[in-house]
Design a protein around this motif. Sequence first.
Motif, PDB file in Angstrom:
ATOM      1  N   TRP A   1       0.885  -1.161   0.000  1.00 42.78           N
ATOM      2  CA  TRP A   1       0.000   0.000   0.000  1.00 42.78           C
ATOM      3  C   TRP A   1       0.921   1.208   0.000  1.00 42.78           C
ATOM      4  O   TRP A   1       1.279   1.746   1.033  1.00 42.78           O
ATOM      5  CB  TRP A   1      -0.903  -0.028   1.229  1.00 42.78           C
ATOM      6  N   LEU A   2       1.353   1.642  -1.176  1.00 44.20           N
ATOM      7  CA  LEU A   2       2.463   2.579  -1.285  1.00 44.20           C
ATOM      8  C   LEU A   2       2.020   4.027  -1.282  1.00 44.20           C
ATOM      9  O   LEU A   2       1.060   4.389  -1.955  1.00 44.20           O
ATOM     10  CB  LEU A   2       3.232   2.335  -2.592  1.00 44.20           C
ATOM     11  N   HIS A   3       2.781   4.871  -0.548  1.00 41.97           N
ATOM     12  CA  HIS A   3       2.671   6.307  -0.756  1.00 41.97           C
ATOM     13  C   HIS A   3       3.350   6.602  -2.090  1.00 41.97           C
ATOM     14  O   HIS A   3       4.410   6.091  -2.384  1.00 41.97           O
ATOM     15  CB  HIS A   3       3.396   7.077   0.349  1.00 41.97           C
ATOM     16  N   SER A   4       2.720   7.414  -2.913  1.00 45.41           N
ATOM     17  CA  SER A   4       3.345   7.780  -4.176  1.00 45.41           C
ATOM     18  C   SER A   4       4.606   8.569  -3.898  1.00 45.41           C
ATOM     19  O   SER A   4       4.861   8.984  -2.776  1.00 45.41           O
ATOM     20  CB  SER A   4       2.374   8.615  -5.018  1.00 45.41           C
ATOM     21  N   ALA A   5       5.420   8.766  -4.931  1.00 39.84           N
ATOM     22  CA  ALA A   5       6.731   9.386  -4.763  1.00 39.84           C
ATOM     23  C   ALA A   5       6.588  10.826  -4.291  1.00 39.84           C
ATOM     24  O   ALA A   5       6.696  11.768  -5.053  1.00 39.84           O
ATOM     25  CB  ALA A   5       7.520   9.316  -6.062  1.00 39.84           C
ATOM     26  N   TYR A   6       6.340  10.946  -2.990  1.00 41.16           N
ATOM     27  CA  TYR A   6       6.112  12.213  -2.299  1.00 41.16           C
ATOM     28  C   TYR A   6       4.789  12.859  -2.697  1.00 41.16           C
ATOM     29  O   TYR A   6       4.216  13.587  -1.910  1.00 41.16           O
ATOM     30  CB  TYR A   6       7.264  13.198  -2.514  1.00 41.16           C
ATOM     31  N   GLY A   7       4.256  12.578  -3.861  1.00 39.46           N
ATOM     32  CA  GLY A   7       2.967  13.137  -4.250  1.00 39.46           C
ATOM     33  C   GLY A   7       3.080  14.616  -4.590  1.00 39.46           C
ATOM     34  O   GLY A   7       3.989  15.312  -4.145  1.00 39.46           O
ATOM     35  N   ALA A   8       2.150  15.090  -5.381  1.00 46.12           N
ATOM     36  CA  ALA A   8       2.193  16.482  -5.832  1.00 46.12           C
ATOM     37  C   ALA A   8       2.091  17.455  -4.664  1.00 46.12           C
ATOM     38  O   ALA A   8       2.791  18.476  -4.624  1.00 46.12           O
ATOM     39  CB  ALA A   8       1.061  16.725  -6.831  1.00 46.12           C
ATOM     40  N   LYS A   9       1.218  17.158  -3.693  1.00 50.66           N
ATOM     41  CA  LYS A   9       1.048  18.067  -2.560  1.00 50.66           C
ATOM     42  C   LYS A   9       2.321  18.145  -1.722  1.00 50.66           C
ATOM     43  O   LYS A   9       2.744  19.229  -1.304  1.00 50.66           O
ATOM     44  CB  LYS A   9      -0.118  17.611  -1.684  1.00 50.66           C
ATOM     45  N   ILE A  10       2.932  16.974  -1.485  1.00 48.18           N
ATOM     46  CA  ILE A  10       4.131  16.969  -0.648  1.00 48.18           C
ATOM     47  C   ILE A  10       5.289  17.637  -1.364  1.00 48.18           C
ATOM     48  O   ILE A  10       6.065  18.390  -0.762  1.00 48.18           O
ATOM     49  CB  ILE A  10       4.489  15.534  -0.226  1.00 48.18           C
ATOM     50  N   LYS A  11       5.426  17.382  -2.660  1.00 48.12           N
ATOM     51  CA  LYS A  11       6.482  18.047  -3.426  1.00 48.12           C
ATOM     52  C   LYS A  11       6.356  19.561  -3.345  1.00 48.12           C
ATOM     53  O   LYS A  11       7.328  20.287  -3.126  1.00 48.12           O
ATOM     54  CB  LYS A  11       6.427  17.604  -4.894  1.00 48.12           C
ATOM     55  N   LYS A  12       5.141  20.054  -3.528  1.00 51.33           N
ATOM     56  CA  LYS A  12       4.909  21.498  -3.473  1.00 51.33           C
ATOM     57  C   LYS A  12       5.210  22.037  -2.083  1.00 51.33           C
ATOM     58  O   LYS A  12       5.817  23.115  -1.937  1.00 51.33           O
ATOM     59  CB  LYS A  12       3.460  21.796  -3.858  1.00 51.33           C
ATOM     60  N   ALA A  13       4.793  21.288  -1.048  1.00 48.09           N
ATOM     61  CA  ALA A  13       5.043  21.730   0.323  1.00 48.09           C
ATOM     62  C   ALA A  13       6.539  21.784   0.619  1.00 48.09           C
ATOM     63  O   ALA A  13       7.018  22.705   1.291  1.00 48.09           O
ATOM     64  CB  ALA A  13       4.341  20.802   1.306  1.00 48.09           C
ATOM     65  N   VAL A  14       7.298  20.800   0.128  1.00 49.17           N
ATOM     66  CA  VAL A  14       8.748  20.795   0.320  1.00 49.17           C
ATOM     67  C   VAL A  14       9.374  22.013  -0.346  1.00 49.17           C
ATOM     68  O   VAL A  14      10.255  22.675   0.218  1.00 49.17           O
ATOM     69  CB  VAL A  14       9.366  19.489  -0.230  1.00 49.17           C
ATOM     70  N   GLU A  15       8.932  22.314  -1.554  1.00 47.92           N
ATOM     71  CA  GLU A  15       9.461  23.482  -2.271  1.00 47.92           C
ATOM     72  C   GLU A  15       9.195  24.772  -1.487  1.00 47.92           C
ATOM     73  O   GLU A  15      10.087  25.628  -1.366  1.00 47.92           O
ATOM     74  CB  GLU A  15       8.827  23.580  -3.660  1.00 47.92           C
ATOM     75  N   LEU A  16       7.980  24.906  -0.959  1.00 47.40           N
ATOM     76  CA  LEU A  16       7.644  26.100  -0.186  1.00 47.40           C
ATOM     77  C   LEU A  16       8.464  26.156   1.102  1.00 47.40           C
ATOM     78  O   LEU A  16       8.984  27.212   1.475  1.00 47.40           O
ATOM     79  CB  LEU A  16       6.148  26.102   0.144  1.00 47.40           C
ATOM     80  N   ARG A  17       8.564  25.022   1.775  1.00 50.27           N
ATOM     81  CA  ARG A  17       9.330  24.973   3.026  1.00 50.27           C
ATOM     82  C   ARG A  17      10.793  25.322   2.789  1.00 50.27           C
ATOM     83  O   ARG A  17      11.400  26.079   3.563  1.00 50.27           O
ATOM     84  CB  ARG A  17       9.204  23.584   3.648  1.00 50.27           C
ATOM     85  N   ASP A  18      11.355  24.796   1.706  1.00 51.27           N
ATOM     86  CA  ASP A  18      12.760  25.072   1.391  1.00 51.27           C
ATOM     87  C   ASP A  18      13.001  26.537   1.036  1.00 51.27           C
ATOM     88  O   ASP A  18      14.116  27.049   1.185  1.00 51.27           O
ATOM     89  CB  ASP A  18      13.232  24.185   0.232  1.00 51.27           C
ATOM     90  N   SER A  19      11.946  27.203   0.566  1.00 48.29           N
ATOM     91  CA  SER A  19      12.084  28.619   0.203  1.00 48.29           C
ATOM     92  C   SER A  19      11.849  29.549   1.392  1.00 48.29           C
ATOM     93  O   SER A  19      11.903  30.772   1.242  1.00 48.29           O
ATOM     94  CB  SER A  19      11.100  28.974  -0.921  1.00 48.29           C
ATOM     95  N   GLY A  20      11.573  28.960   2.559  1.00 47.90           N
ATOM     96  CA  GLY A  20      11.409  29.769   3.754  1.00 47.90           C
ATOM     97  C   GLY A  20       9.983  29.958   4.223  1.00 47.90           C
ATOM     98  O   GLY A  20       9.740  30.614   5.247  1.00 47.90           O
ATOM     99  N   VAL A  21       9.012  29.396   3.501  1.00 45.42           N
ATOM    100  CA  VAL A  21       7.612  29.501   3.910  1.00 45.42           C
ATOM    101  C   VAL A  21       7.398  28.608   5.135  1.00 45.42           C
ATOM    102  O   VAL A  21       7.819  27.446   5.136  1.00 45.42           O
ATOM    103  CB  VAL A  21       6.673  29.068   2.763  1.00 45.42           C
TER     104      VAL A  21
END
Length: 210
Positions: free
Chosen positions: A174-194
Amino acid sequence: MVDLHQEFERSRFFHQGRIDRRSADALVGITAGLTADGKINQLEAEFLKNWIETHLIHLEDPVVNILYHRLANMLSDGVLDENESVELLEILHQFSGIPVGGPQRVSTVSSLPLNDPAPELDWLAKVFLFTGVMAFGPRKDCEALVIERGGVIGNSVSKKVHFLVVGSIGNEQWLHSAYGAKIKKAVELRDSGVPIAIISETHWQQVLFG
Protein backbone atom coordinates in the motif's frame (compact mmCIF):
# COMPACT_ATOMS: atom_id res chain seq x y z
CA MET A 1 -5.99 7.07 19.50
CA VAL A 2 -6.32 4.04 17.24
CA ASP A 3 -2.90 2.85 16.12
CA LEU A 4 -3.34 0.40 13.24
CA HIS A 5 0.31 0.23 12.19
CA GLN A 6 1.07 -3.16 13.75
CA GLU A 7 -2.19 -4.56 12.48
CA PHE A 8 -1.24 -3.59 8.93
CA GLU A 9 2.21 -5.11 9.36
CA ARG A 10 0.65 -8.44 10.39
CA SER A 11 -1.91 -8.33 7.61
CA ARG A 12 -2.14 -11.45 5.43
CA PHE A 13 -2.54 -9.12 2.50
CA PHE A 14 1.16 -8.25 2.74
CA HIS A 15 2.58 -11.78 3.00
CA GLN A 16 3.89 -13.73 0.02
CA GLY A 17 2.27 -16.94 1.19
CA ARG A 18 -1.13 -15.56 2.02
CA ILE A 19 -4.38 -17.29 1.07
CA ASP A 20 -6.04 -15.98 -2.11
CA ARG A 21 -2.88 -14.23 -3.25
CA ARG A 22 -4.16 -14.25 -6.82
CA SER A 23 -7.37 -12.46 -5.87
CA ALA A 24 -5.44 -9.87 -3.86
CA ASP A 25 -3.04 -9.29 -6.75
CA ALA A 26 -6.01 -9.02 -9.09
CA LEU A 27 -7.41 -6.26 -6.88
CA VAL A 28 -4.18 -4.27 -7.30
CA GLY A 29 -4.44 -4.73 -11.06
CA ILE A 30 -8.09 -3.69 -11.12
CA THR A 31 -7.42 -0.52 -9.12
CA ALA A 32 -4.53 0.36 -11.43
CA GLY A 33 -6.81 -0.07 -14.44
CA LEU A 34 -9.65 1.96 -12.96
CA THR A 35 -7.37 4.90 -12.19
CA ALA A 36 -5.40 4.85 -15.45
CA ASP A 37 -7.41 7.76 -16.91
CA GLY A 38 -6.87 9.93 -13.84
CA LYS A 39 -10.47 9.87 -12.63
CA ILE A 40 -12.96 7.54 -10.97
CA ASN A 41 -16.72 7.67 -11.52
CA GLN A 42 -19.66 6.19 -9.66
CA LEU A 43 -20.05 3.14 -11.90
CA GLU A 44 -16.37 2.29 -11.42
CA ALA A 45 -16.64 2.74 -7.65
CA GLU A 46 -19.73 0.51 -7.52
CA PHE A 47 -18.01 -2.13 -9.65
CA LEU A 48 -15.00 -2.16 -7.32
CA LYS A 49 -17.17 -2.42 -4.20
CA ASN A 50 -19.12 -5.34 -5.70
CA TRP A 51 -15.90 -7.07 -6.80
CA ILE A 52 -14.45 -6.90 -3.29
CA GLU A 53 -17.71 -8.22 -1.84
CA THR A 54 -17.56 -11.17 -4.23
CA HIS A 55 -13.86 -12.04 -4.07
CA LEU A 56 -12.13 -10.68 -0.96
CA ILE A 57 -14.50 -9.65 1.81
CA HIS A 58 -14.16 -13.06 3.47
CA LEU A 59 -10.46 -12.47 4.12
CA GLU A 60 -11.28 -10.11 7.00
CA ASP A 61 -8.03 -8.34 6.12
CA PRO A 62 -7.47 -4.86 7.63
CA VAL A 63 -6.33 -3.20 4.41
CA VAL A 64 -9.04 -4.75 2.26
CA ASN A 65 -11.57 -3.82 4.92
CA ILE A 66 -10.43 -0.19 4.99
CA LEU A 67 -10.74 0.08 1.21
CA TYR A 68 -14.14 -1.62 1.27
CA HIS A 69 -15.55 0.45 4.13
CA ARG A 70 -14.35 3.71 2.56
CA LEU A 71 -16.10 2.70 -0.67
CA ALA A 72 -19.26 1.69 1.18
CA ASN A 73 -19.27 4.97 3.12
CA MET A 74 -18.86 7.05 -0.02
CA LEU A 75 -21.66 5.18 -1.80
CA SER A 76 -24.02 4.95 1.19
CA ASP A 77 -26.15 7.86 -0.05
CA GLY A 78 -26.21 6.51 -3.61
CA VAL A 79 -24.00 9.30 -4.95
CA LEU A 80 -20.22 9.55 -5.38
CA ASP A 81 -19.79 13.32 -5.19
CA GLU A 82 -16.81 15.25 -6.59
CA ASN A 83 -14.89 15.42 -3.31
CA GLU A 84 -15.39 11.71 -2.67
CA SER A 85 -14.26 10.93 -6.21
CA VAL A 86 -11.03 12.88 -5.70
CA GLU A 87 -10.33 11.19 -2.36
CA LEU A 88 -11.12 7.74 -3.75
CA LEU A 89 -8.81 8.31 -6.71
CA GLU A 90 -5.97 9.15 -4.34
CA ILE A 91 -6.68 6.09 -2.20
CA LEU A 92 -6.69 3.81 -5.25
CA HIS A 93 -3.50 5.32 -6.67
CA GLN A 94 -1.76 4.57 -3.39
CA PHE A 95 -3.25 1.10 -3.21
CA SER A 96 -2.07 0.16 -6.70
CA GLY A 97 1.34 1.78 -6.12
CA ILE A 98 0.99 3.90 -9.26
CA PRO A 99 1.08 7.63 -8.44
CA VAL A 100 -0.87 10.28 -10.31
CA GLY A 101 0.84 10.95 -13.62
CA GLY A 102 2.04 7.39 -14.19
CA PRO A 103 4.83 5.13 -12.91
CA GLN A 104 7.82 6.66 -11.16
CA ARG A 105 10.13 5.80 -8.31
CA VAL A 106 8.14 5.26 -5.15
CA SER A 107 9.07 6.24 -1.64
CA THR A 108 8.37 4.37 1.58
CA VAL A 109 6.68 6.04 4.51
CA SER A 110 9.95 6.27 6.44
CA SER A 111 11.52 8.47 3.74
CA LEU A 112 8.76 11.06 3.65
CA PRO A 113 10.12 14.58 4.22
CA LEU A 114 8.39 15.17 7.55
CA ASN A 115 9.46 18.06 9.79
CA ASP A 116 12.00 16.84 12.32
CA PRO A 117 11.42 17.51 15.12
CA ALA A 118 7.66 17.47 14.68
CA PRO A 119 6.23 20.92 15.45
CA GLU A 120 3.73 21.88 18.10
CA LEU A 121 0.24 22.16 16.64
CA ASP A 122 -1.83 25.29 17.03
CA TRP A 123 -5.45 25.10 15.93
CA LEU A 124 -7.06 28.52 16.07
CA ALA A 125 -7.15 30.06 12.57
CA LYS A 126 -4.40 27.70 11.38
CA VAL A 127 -4.83 26.19 7.92
CA PHE A 128 -4.59 22.39 7.62
CA LEU A 129 -4.48 20.25 4.49
CA PHE A 130 -4.62 16.45 4.33
CA THR A 131 -3.02 14.12 1.80
CA GLY A 132 -2.87 10.36 1.55
CA VAL A 133 -5.05 7.78 3.29
CA MET A 134 -5.87 8.51 6.91
CA ALA A 135 -6.04 5.56 9.34
CA PHE A 136 -8.41 7.62 11.52
CA GLY A 137 -11.13 7.56 8.88
CA PRO A 138 -12.52 9.45 5.87
CA ARG A 139 -10.86 12.78 5.20
CA LYS A 140 -14.06 14.71 5.88
CA ASP A 141 -14.07 13.32 9.45
CA CYS A 142 -10.45 14.41 9.96
CA GLU A 143 -11.27 17.87 8.63
CA ALA A 144 -14.23 18.13 11.00
CA LEU A 145 -11.94 17.59 14.01
CA VAL A 146 -9.75 20.49 12.87
CA ILE A 147 -12.73 22.78 12.31
CA GLU A 148 -14.15 21.91 15.76
CA ARG A 149 -10.92 23.25 17.28
CA GLY A 150 -10.99 26.50 15.37
CA GLY A 151 -8.78 25.46 12.48
CA VAL A 152 -9.34 25.99 8.77
CA ILE A 153 -9.13 23.51 5.88
CA GLY A 154 -7.10 24.57 2.86
CA ASN A 155 -8.04 23.86 -0.73
CA SER A 156 -4.52 23.28 -2.04
CA VAL A 157 -0.88 23.63 -1.02
CA SER A 158 0.01 27.32 -0.83
CA LYS A 159 1.75 29.88 1.37
CA LYS A 160 -1.48 30.09 3.40
CA VAL A 161 -1.22 26.47 4.62
CA HIS A 162 0.40 25.94 8.02
CA PHE A 163 0.25 22.12 8.32
CA LEU A 164 0.19 19.39 5.66
CA VAL A 165 -0.88 16.12 7.33
CA VAL A 166 0.26 12.92 5.58
CA GLY A 167 -1.96 9.85 6.03
CA SER A 168 -0.26 6.98 7.85
CA ILE A 169 -1.54 3.98 5.88
CA GLY A 170 1.25 2.64 3.73
CA ASN A 171 3.83 -0.13 3.50
CA GLU A 172 5.45 -2.33 0.87
CA GLN A 173 2.25 -2.85 -1.13
CA TRP A 174 0.00 0.00 0.00
CA LEU A 175 2.46 2.58 -1.29
CA HIS A 176 2.67 6.31 -0.76
CA SER A 177 3.34 7.78 -4.18
CA ALA A 178 6.73 9.39 -4.76
CA TYR A 179 6.11 12.21 -2.30
CA GLY A 180 2.97 13.14 -4.25
CA ALA A 181 2.19 16.48 -5.83
CA LYS A 182 1.05 18.07 -2.56
CA ILE A 183 4.13 16.97 -0.65
CA LYS A 184 6.48 18.05 -3.43
CA LYS A 185 4.91 21.50 -3.47
CA ALA A 186 5.04 21.73 0.32
CA VAL A 187 8.75 20.80 0.32
CA GLU A 188 9.46 23.48 -2.27
CA LEU A 189 7.64 26.10 -0.19
CA ARG A 190 9.33 24.97 3.03
CA ASP A 191 12.76 25.07 1.39
CA SER A 192 12.08 28.62 0.20
CA GLY A 193 11.41 29.77 3.75
CA VAL A 194 7.61 29.50 3.91
CA PRO A 195 6.57 28.32 7.42
CA ILE A 196 4.65 25.25 6.27
CA ALA A 197 5.12 22.03 8.27
CA ILE A 198 4.77 18.52 6.87
CA ILE A 199 3.58 16.21 9.64
CA SER A 200 2.52 12.59 9.98
CA GLU A 201 -0.98 11.49 10.85
CA THR A 202 0.52 9.79 13.91
CA HIS A 203 1.73 13.15 15.26
CA TRP A 204 -1.60 14.78 14.40
CA GLN A 205 -3.49 12.07 16.29
CA GLN A 206 -1.15 12.24 19.28
CA VAL A 207 -1.79 15.96 19.66
CA LEU A 208 -5.53 15.44 19.25
CA PHE A 209 -5.98 12.51 21.61
CA GLY A 210 -2.86 12.47 23.76
